[in-house]
Design a protein around this motif. Structure first.
Motif, PDB file in Angstrom:
ATOM      1  N   VAL A  93       3.370   5.882   2.955  1.00  0.00           N
ATOM      2  CA  VAL A  93       3.124   5.849   4.265  1.00  0.00           C
ATOM      3  C   VAL A  93       1.722   5.104   4.757  1.00  0.00           C
ATOM      4  O   VAL A  93       1.628   4.343   5.548  1.00  0.00           O
ATOM      5  CB  VAL A  93       2.656   7.393   4.476  1.00  0.00           C
ATOM      6  CG1 VAL A  93       2.105   7.915   5.790  1.00  0.00           C
ATOM      7  CG2 VAL A  93       3.865   8.274   4.531  1.00  0.00           C
ATOM      8  N   ASP A  94       0.910   5.038   3.645  1.00  0.00           N
ATOM      9  CA  ASP A  94      -0.253   4.209   4.010  1.00  0.00           C
ATOM     10  C   ASP A  94       0.137   2.612   4.252  1.00  0.00           C
ATOM     11  O   ASP A  94      -0.537   2.135   4.978  1.00  0.00           O
ATOM     12  CB  ASP A  94      -1.485   4.179   2.831  1.00  0.00           C
ATOM     13  CG  ASP A  94      -2.599   3.366   3.151  1.00  0.00           C
ATOM     14  OD1 ASP A  94      -3.233   3.781   4.040  1.00  0.00           O
ATOM     15  OD2 ASP A  94      -2.925   2.529   2.430  1.00  0.00           O
ATOM     16  N   ARG A  95       1.026   2.264   3.488  1.00  0.00           N
ATOM     17  CA  ARG A  95       1.399   0.967   3.348  1.00  0.00           C
ATOM     18  C   ARG A  95       2.068   0.741   4.900  1.00  0.00           C
ATOM     19  O   ARG A  95       1.899  -0.378   5.574  1.00  0.00           O
ATOM     20  CB  ARG A  95       2.517   0.558   2.423  1.00  0.00           C
ATOM     21  CG  ARG A  95       2.823  -0.774   2.261  1.00  0.00           C
ATOM     22  CD  ARG A  95       3.721  -1.096   0.833  1.00  0.00           C
ATOM     23  NE  ARG A  95       3.768  -2.477   0.949  1.00  0.00           N
ATOM     24  CZ  ARG A  95       4.155  -3.211  -0.233  1.00  0.00           C
ATOM     25  NH1 ARG A  95       4.681  -2.297  -1.506  1.00  0.00           N
ATOM     26  NH2 ARG A  95       4.736  -4.318  -0.235  1.00  0.00           N
ATOM     27  N   ALA A  96       2.726   1.493   5.154  1.00  0.00           N
ATOM     28  CA  ALA A  96       3.585   1.324   6.601  1.00  0.00           C
ATOM     29  C   ALA A  96       2.509   1.490   7.552  1.00  0.00           C
ATOM     30  O   ALA A  96       2.843   0.601   8.728  1.00  0.00           O
ATOM     31  CB  ALA A  96       4.541   2.520   6.720  1.00  0.00           C
ATOM     32  N   ARG A  97       1.479   2.156   7.583  1.00  0.00           N
ATOM     33  CA  ARG A  97       0.579   2.168   8.628  1.00  0.00           C
ATOM     34  C   ARG A  97      -0.496   1.024   8.555  1.00  0.00           C
ATOM     35  O   ARG A  97      -1.143   0.534   9.558  1.00  0.00           O
ATOM     36  CB  ARG A  97      -0.367   3.523   8.504  1.00  0.00           C
ATOM     37  CG  ARG A  97       0.448   4.811   8.840  1.00  0.00           C
ATOM     38  CD  ARG A  97      -0.396   5.926   8.845  1.00  0.00           C
ATOM     39  NE  ARG A  97       0.522   7.036   9.382  1.00  0.00           N
ATOM     40  CZ  ARG A  97      -0.023   8.400   9.240  1.00  0.00           C
ATOM     41  NH1 ARG A  97      -1.051   8.605   8.395  1.00  0.00           N
ATOM     42  NH2 ARG A  97       0.902   9.327   9.469  1.00  0.00           N
TER      43      ARG A  97
ATOM     44  N   ARG B 266      10.955  -3.321   2.574  1.00  0.00           N
ATOM     45  CA  ARG B 266      12.410  -4.047   2.534  1.00  0.00           C
ATOM     46  C   ARG B 266      12.569  -4.712   3.754  1.00  0.00           C
ATOM     47  O   ARG B 266      12.021  -4.509   4.744  1.00  0.00           O
ATOM     48  CB  ARG B 266      13.501  -2.771   2.237  1.00  0.00           C
ATOM     49  CG  ARG B 266      13.154  -2.200   1.186  1.00  0.00           C
ATOM     50  CD  ARG B 266      14.008  -0.985   0.610  1.00  0.00           C
ATOM     51  NE  ARG B 266      15.505  -1.402   0.713  1.00  0.00           N
ATOM     52  CZ  ARG B 266      16.355  -1.931  -0.265  1.00  0.00           C
ATOM     53  NH1 ARG B 266      15.592  -2.399  -1.109  1.00  0.00           N
ATOM     54  NH2 ARG B 266      17.367  -2.441   0.068  1.00  0.00           N
ATOM     55  N   PRO B 267      13.538  -5.431   3.921  1.00  0.00           N
ATOM     56  CA  PRO B 267      13.981  -6.024   5.107  1.00  0.00           C
ATOM     57  C   PRO B 267      14.140  -5.005   6.401  1.00  0.00           C
ATOM     58  O   PRO B 267      14.863  -4.020   6.019  1.00  0.00           O
ATOM     59  CB  PRO B 267      15.253  -6.871   4.904  1.00  0.00           C
ATOM     60  CG  PRO B 267      15.365  -6.722   3.231  1.00  0.00           C
ATOM     61  CD  PRO B 267      14.412  -5.836   2.656  1.00  0.00           C
ATOM     62  N   GLY B 268      13.671  -5.215   7.402  1.00  0.00           N
ATOM     63  CA  GLY B 268      13.733  -4.358   8.497  1.00  0.00           C
ATOM     64  C   GLY B 268      12.471  -3.645   8.626  1.00  0.00           C
ATOM     65  O   GLY B 268      12.376  -2.815   9.370  1.00  0.00           O
TER      66      GLY B 268
ATOM     67  N   GLN C  61       3.326  -9.375   9.764  1.00  0.00           N
ATOM     68  CA  GLN C  61       4.534  -9.484  10.192  1.00  0.00           C
ATOM     69  C   GLN C  61       5.279 -10.416   9.898  1.00  0.00           C
ATOM     70  O   GLN C  61       4.922 -11.592   9.508  1.00  0.00           O
ATOM     71  CB  GLN C  61       4.184  -9.714  11.587  1.00  0.00           C
ATOM     72  CG  GLN C  61       3.555  -8.448  12.478  1.00  0.00           C
ATOM     73  CD  GLN C  61       4.274  -6.926  12.487  1.00  0.00           C
ATOM     74  OE1 GLN C  61       5.468  -7.175  12.366  1.00  0.00           O
ATOM     75  NE2 GLN C  61       3.517  -5.931  12.219  1.00  0.00           N
ATOM     76  N   ARG C  62       6.609 -10.169   9.671  1.00  0.00           N
ATOM     77  CA  ARG C  62       7.693 -11.329   9.149  1.00  0.00           C
ATOM     78  C   ARG C  62       8.853 -11.380   9.960  1.00  0.00           C
ATOM     79  O   ARG C  62       9.194 -10.422  10.673  1.00  0.00           O
ATOM     80  CB  ARG C  62       8.437 -10.729   7.661  1.00  0.00           C
ATOM     81  CG  ARG C  62       7.048 -10.871   6.572  1.00  0.00           C
ATOM     82  CD  ARG C  62       7.762 -10.403   5.497  1.00  0.00           C
ATOM     83  NE  ARG C  62       6.405 -10.728   4.474  1.00  0.00           N
ATOM     84  CZ  ARG C  62       6.430 -10.038   3.445  1.00  0.00           C
ATOM     85  NH1 ARG C  62       7.572  -9.388   3.058  1.00  0.00           N
ATOM     86  NH2 ARG C  62       5.490 -10.250   2.488  1.00  0.00           N
TER      87      ARG C  62
END
Length: 51
Positions: A37-41, A8-10, A50-51
């Motif tokens: 969690v894997d996607r965040a890491r 999501r945005p942010g 990075q956006r």
């Protein structure tokens, strides 16, 4: 039964589960959270650069 994760945005990661069988939803929710969690890491693995 279906589940997915999304960025999501942010840069927040969201996990969603949809289904009618309580046990299946509970199990899928655990799997979706692990994937979130894997996607965040590892954003590059999911083409979330990075956006």
């Amino acid at each position: 039964m279906r589940w997915h994760t999304s960025r999501r945005p942010g840069q927040e990661i969201e996990a969603q589960v949809c289904g009618t069988d309580k046990d299946a939803v509970s199990s899928a929710y655990v799997e979706a959270c692990v994937r979130a969690v894997d996607r965040a890491r590892n954003p590059g693995t999911y083409d979330d650069g990075q956006r």
